[in-house]
Each structure stands twice: as C-alpha cells, then as structure tokens.
Design an enzyme around this catalytic site. Sequence first.
Site, PDB file in Angstrom:
ATOM      1  N   TYR A  88       0.876  -1.171   0.000  1.00 47.71           N
ATOM      2  CA  TYR A  88       0.000   0.000   0.000  1.00 47.71           C
ATOM      3  C   TYR A  88       0.912   1.219   0.000  1.00 47.71           C
ATOM      4  O   TYR A  88       1.982   1.207  -0.589  1.00 47.71           O
ATOM      5  CB  TYR A  88      -0.928  -0.095   1.216  1.00 47.71           C
ATOM      6  CG  TYR A  88      -2.046   0.915   1.292  1.00 47.71           C
ATOM      7  CD1 TYR A  88      -2.770   1.283   0.162  1.00 47.71           C
ATOM      8  CD2 TYR A  88      -2.399   1.486   2.509  1.00 47.71           C
ATOM      9  CE1 TYR A  88      -3.809   2.189   0.247  1.00 47.71           C
ATOM     10  CE2 TYR A  88      -3.439   2.393   2.609  1.00 47.71           C
ATOM     11  CZ  TYR A  88      -4.138   2.744   1.475  1.00 47.71           C
ATOM     12  OH  TYR A  88      -5.166   3.650   1.563  1.00 47.71           O
ATOM     13  N   ARG A 161       6.178  20.582  -9.485  1.00 46.24           N
ATOM     14  CA  ARG A 161       5.760  19.881  -8.279  1.00 46.24           C
ATOM     15  C   ARG A 161       4.838  18.732  -8.656  1.00 46.24           C
ATOM     16  O   ARG A 161       4.043  18.844  -9.584  1.00 46.24           O
ATOM     17  CB  ARG A 161       5.039  20.839  -7.316  1.00 46.24           C
ATOM     18  CG  ARG A 161       5.984  21.813  -6.638  1.00 46.24           C
ATOM     19  CD  ARG A 161       5.201  22.769  -5.767  1.00 46.24           C
ATOM     20  NE  ARG A 161       6.118  23.605  -4.994  1.00 46.24           N
ATOM     21  CZ  ARG A 161       5.871  24.869  -4.668  1.00 46.24           C
ATOM     22  NH1 ARG A 161       4.765  25.440  -5.053  1.00 46.24           N
ATOM     23  NH2 ARG A 161       6.725  25.554  -3.952  1.00 46.24           N
ATOM     24  N   LYS A 179      -5.456  -1.856  -2.832  1.00 51.62           N
ATOM     25  CA  LYS A 179      -6.596  -1.697  -1.912  1.00 51.62           C
ATOM     26  C   LYS A 179      -7.280  -3.032  -1.669  1.00 51.62           C
ATOM     27  O   LYS A 179      -7.657  -3.361  -0.540  1.00 51.62           O
ATOM     28  CB  LYS A 179      -7.597  -0.705  -2.500  1.00 51.62           C
ATOM     29  CG  LYS A 179      -7.140   0.737  -2.490  1.00 51.62           C
ATOM     30  CD  LYS A 179      -7.428   1.393  -1.158  1.00 51.62           C
ATOM     31  CE  LYS A 179      -7.111   2.879  -1.198  1.00 51.62           C
ATOM     32  NZ  LYS A 179      -7.447   3.576   0.046  1.00 51.62           N
ATOM     33  N   GLU A 250     -12.010   5.122  -6.307  1.00 50.54           N
ATOM     34  CA  GLU A 250     -10.676   5.458  -5.798  1.00 50.54           C
ATOM     35  C   GLU A 250      -9.910   6.279  -6.834  1.00 50.54           C
ATOM     36  O   GLU A 250      -9.901   5.944  -8.020  1.00 50.54           O
ATOM     37  CB  GLU A 250      -9.901   4.161  -5.492  1.00 50.54           C
ATOM     38  CG  GLU A 250      -8.573   4.370  -4.819  1.00 50.54           C
ATOM     39  CD  GLU A 250      -8.700   4.738  -3.359  1.00 50.54           C
ATOM     40  OE1 GLU A 250      -7.777   5.382  -2.823  1.00 50.54           O
ATOM     41  OE2 GLU A 250      -9.710   4.364  -2.741  1.00 50.54           O
ATOM     42  N   ASP A 251      -9.264   7.341  -6.367  1.00 49.43           N
ATOM     43  CA  ASP A 251      -8.333   8.122  -7.190  1.00 49.43           C
ATOM     44  C   ASP A 251      -8.939   8.612  -8.499  1.00 49.43           C
ATOM     45  O   ASP A 251      -8.344   8.476  -9.572  1.00 49.43           O
ATOM     46  CB  ASP A 251      -7.054   7.312  -7.464  1.00 49.43           C
ATOM     47  CG  ASP A 251      -6.117   7.336  -6.266  1.00 49.43           C
ATOM     48  OD1 ASP A 251      -6.408   8.058  -5.306  1.00 49.43           O
ATOM     49  OD2 ASP A 251      -5.100   6.630  -6.289  1.00 49.43           O
ATOM     50  N   ASP A 273     -13.562   6.248  -1.226  1.00 50.69           N
ATOM     51  CA  ASP A 273     -12.638   6.190  -0.090  1.00 50.69           C
ATOM     52  C   ASP A 273     -11.886   7.499   0.098  1.00 50.69           C
ATOM     53  O   ASP A 273     -11.614   7.907   1.222  1.00 50.69           O
ATOM     54  CB  ASP A 273     -11.651   5.040  -0.284  1.00 50.69           C
ATOM     55  CG  ASP A 273     -10.774   4.832   0.935  1.00 50.69           C
ATOM     56  OD1 ASP A 273     -11.329   4.710   2.041  1.00 50.69           O
ATOM     57  OD2 ASP A 273      -9.544   4.803   0.790  1.00 50.69           O
ATOM     58  N   ASN A 420       0.210  13.411   1.947  1.00 42.50           N
ATOM     59  CA  ASN A 420       1.074  12.319   1.501  1.00 42.50           C
ATOM     60  C   ASN A 420       1.837  12.743   0.259  1.00 42.50           C
ATOM     61  O   ASN A 420       1.366  13.594  -0.496  1.00 42.50           O
ATOM     62  CB  ASN A 420       0.226  11.079   1.170  1.00 42.50           C
ATOM     63  CG  ASN A 420      -0.328  10.416   2.409  1.00 42.50           C
ATOM     64  OD1 ASN A 420       0.378  10.213   3.374  1.00 42.50           O
ATOM     65  ND2 ASN A 420      -1.612  10.081   2.374  1.00 42.50           N
TER      66      ASN A 420
END
Length: 564
Positions: A88, A161, A179, A250-251, A273, A420
Amino acid sequence: MTIILTPYWSNGVQKLKMAPQPPPKPKQGLAPPVLNDDIHTVRCLAQLRSKEIPLEKYIYLSALKHENPDMFYKLCLNNMAEFTPIIYTPVVGEACQKWSAIYRRPEGMYISIKDKGKIGSVLKNWPKLDEARIAVVTDGNDYWILNIELFDLMDLIVGSRILGLGDLGVNGMGISVGKLSLYVAGAGIRPHSTVPICLDFGTNTQKYLDDPFYMGLRQRRIGDEEMIEFMDEFMHEISAAFPKLLIQFEDFSTDHAFMWLERFRSKYPLFNDDIQGTGAVVLSGFINAAKLSSAASGKPLTSHRILFFGAGSAGVGVAMQLMSFFTMQGLSEKEARERIWLVDSQGLVFDARGPMAEHKKYFSRRDYAGPPIKDLLDILEYVKPTALLGLSTISNAFHAGVIEAMAALNPRPIIFPLSNPVNLSECSFQDAVQHTDGQVLFASGSPFPEMEWKGKMLYPGQGNNMYIFPGLGLGAILARATSVTDTMVEASSLGLAESLTPDERSVDLLYPRIERIREIGAFIAKEVIRASQKAGVDRSTDLRSMSDEELLAFVYSKMWSPMI
C-alpha cells in the site's frame, strides 16, 4: 479427499455448502522430498527481506500473491506493520508510476472508452462472475484540487511539483490491486471475490503517451459529456453482471470524485474512499485526540476549535466529516460549523474577502470583515485553535514557529499533518515532539517512526484509510446494503475510535495497532451492519434479530483466512 459440508442459513432457509479446503499438495515427484509449510513461510519471508529496494519487494510480493495467495496473506497478517508500506502506501505509489515497466501478468479488468456501447460483454469476461463481492474502481487520475489550491499557477504549468501521483492513466491499476489486497488481509474478504478495475479514459501525462511500454490508450483524456455517458453505462452494466457487488471509487480527480458519488450513491451500493474514508479515519483519530486534549486543558469537548491548512475539496470533505464530532456533543449544525476555520493560498477564508470557489463557501467565516490574514502565525493568533490539520502537500508548512505557537495555546496541541507522501507532509513527528516538549497529539497521513523523548517512548498516529475501508466494505457486503449511507460511514469512524484496547489507551495512542487489523475490521463491520439496519438499507434482514455478540461472531465466521 474428504468433502465436508457445513450448514448455513440464507433468508430463513438452511442450506449446505462445502467447507473451505486447504490448497492441494503437489503430487509426489513434483516437489522436493521435504517441503514443510512452516519452514517455507520462514523461507519466503527471508527472500523478501533479502531485497533492499522497496520496489523489488513489491514485485516479489506480487508474484507470491499470484502463485501462492495463502502464503502471501499468511505472511501479511503476521507482519502487517512490515507489509503495509510495501503493498500500500508509500511503495504502491512508485509501483503505479512504473506499472507499465514492471508489468508481469494480467491482473484485474481494464475497460476503456473504446468499449463504450459494449461494456456489459467486456465485464462478463471476468472468470468468477458469481463470486464477485467487492470492486475497487479507478480511472488513475490522482489529481486533487486540494493541492492546486495552495500552488502557484506557474508551478502547475512547468510541472515543478508532483500533485499526488498525478494522471497515471492505466498505471493506476496498482491502486485498485493494492486496496483489494488490504480488503483480504484486513477484513477477510475472499481473494476470489475481489475485482480490481481500471477505466481508461486516456491520460494527459505526456511521458506516458511517449513511453513505448505504456499499456493504455495513447490519447488525451476525454471530456465530461462522453465520460458521463460511459459511466452511466458502466454502472448499469456492472450492477447487472455482478448483482452482489459493492463498489469503492478510488483516485478520481476531485470534480469527478464528487460527481460520481453524488450521481450514483442512491442507485448502487458504493462509496468513495478518498472522500468518505479519509474523513472517517480523521474523525476517529480526532475523537481520541480531543478527549486527551480536553483532559489536559480542563475544557469541555465542545470548546475545540479546528483550523484546516488547505481548503481544497478533500480538506472541505474532511471538515464536513468533523462536524459530526461537535453534533455528537449536542451542538447544532450551525454551532458545529462555527468551530471550523479554513486557510487557502490567500490566507483565512472569510466572506468579505471576495469571490471564492463554491466548495469553500460553507465554512467561509461570516464573523470577520477585517483585512486579509495571510501569515499562518497571525491566523493562529486570531483563531486560537486547539487543532491544526494540514491538507496542503506543502512540506514544512508547520515549521518550528507554528508548532511552538500551537503549544503556547494548548497544553496538549492536536497537530495532524495529513498530506502524503512523507516528503510533502506539513511537518515530521520528530519536529512536532521536539517543539511541543513531547506533548503533541499527532497523526499523519504518512508513516513516521516512533521516538523516545525524555525517557518515554512516543508513538505517532497514522490516519491511514486502511483502518476504515476493509471493515466498512465487509459490513456493507454482509448486510447486503442497497446503498452506503452517511450513517454507515460515521459508524465505521466511531467503531474505529472505540476499538482501542486499555493498553493502547495507556500510551495515548490515537489509533489501534495495525497488527490487530482483523479484530478492528470485524468490530467496524458489526457497527456498520447495525447502522445499515437503522437506515433500513439492509437486505440481510435475518441479522437484525442477532445480539451484538452473535453478530460479531457471525462476522468472524464469514472472514476468510489463509489455510497454511
């Protein structure tokens, strides 16, 4: 081989099913004369630890999971703290960025915009249609507005960035795979019941379009109109092909994440999530931190004041979830909202400042009409928060002066740098401990090592979504929920907050130890089932008559375990 049939109840009818069987041993001559499972477990762990590069460890474990899932999950359950960062975050991030280069074998389903009009026939190619219970669906576009809010436009143009993992295209499949591995490890969902899915709408990342190894469509991402048509068809067809399936989004990019959640959540059993799981896990840690902070200050829980550094959609989503903390203390929605402040690239967010993005308006301050306050230290002096939460991806935004200011305001300041990965975290655990003399109540998005301070061992909390989504998913599946309600998500958060042991509370942990993930997942699943029953979205109505002890035992009985 003896076949054992075990009875079970389904909608009031007793039926029989074959009990799980251990994987068959190789026939004589097809394996070494002495192949002991216990020794082989140690051997596999030694092979993993012999690899020094994290990505090589990821590749090794991926191969082990494919060849011997029982061994993989046994090792994972026995070494959660060691395995989680590999399968993960953070190593899965590197694996995704290099997915097309390290690709070994088919895993999951890839459905592209070229399949529009025939998505149903593609989905039916999945080899285990009847066993599917949980799918993690992504379009590989981990590109969140929460980051854009605090970056200069020029930084975005020159690409100096990295915003999250960026637009990964089909390389985002690694997120779905990772996941679902945690669903198996953390909640005991059967490996064959998981379906990783990556939707290929193209990618705007030029290096992937130029990469000869890239396995996705070599085109720019499609527009919203075509994407909406695709998603409407996809959701209809996947519910028809997999009628017992729970979906985790997700994402997706911020605007699409909120769009799909709002568009489909009342029609299908699903949750996002990034939005709901993140908010739930932060709420859980904040509940425990707030109790410790109030005990030190002698002030009531209703007196807490939360400052968000980062006013993107994800930050606002977490802020919305944290309102539950205050409403649970008896405050009205208006009173709860007044205890939350936002900071964006222009400083404190307030009405008189002028036009702003729609998602910020709910928490925009109506009680301030002075000049803009841009410096974080000045904002701390004005707001006097008890809690400072970072969702900015700006490294060292919580510098020594900021941390010391929080310590001056509070005997036990709450500081959650949630961005993160580690190199984008607003501060480190070490800095937070040093500049608060060890009094900080800390939780981060990325893992930090424990440290000793003045003879006492201090442990950083990690607001990791893996605490929430396995139990939430398992509970929704067992309840056969028709939708995942806000109350079910809140129940998962409260369940996590309540799952700490007396030993964990004695050392001021904000989250339970990750080694207890199965126990935590079962408890959260039980709480989620109860919430689904109260909301009237459960179809497994026979579970309603069970006591809490019976329901928890039922949850455990449904959890798959490796048979080695």
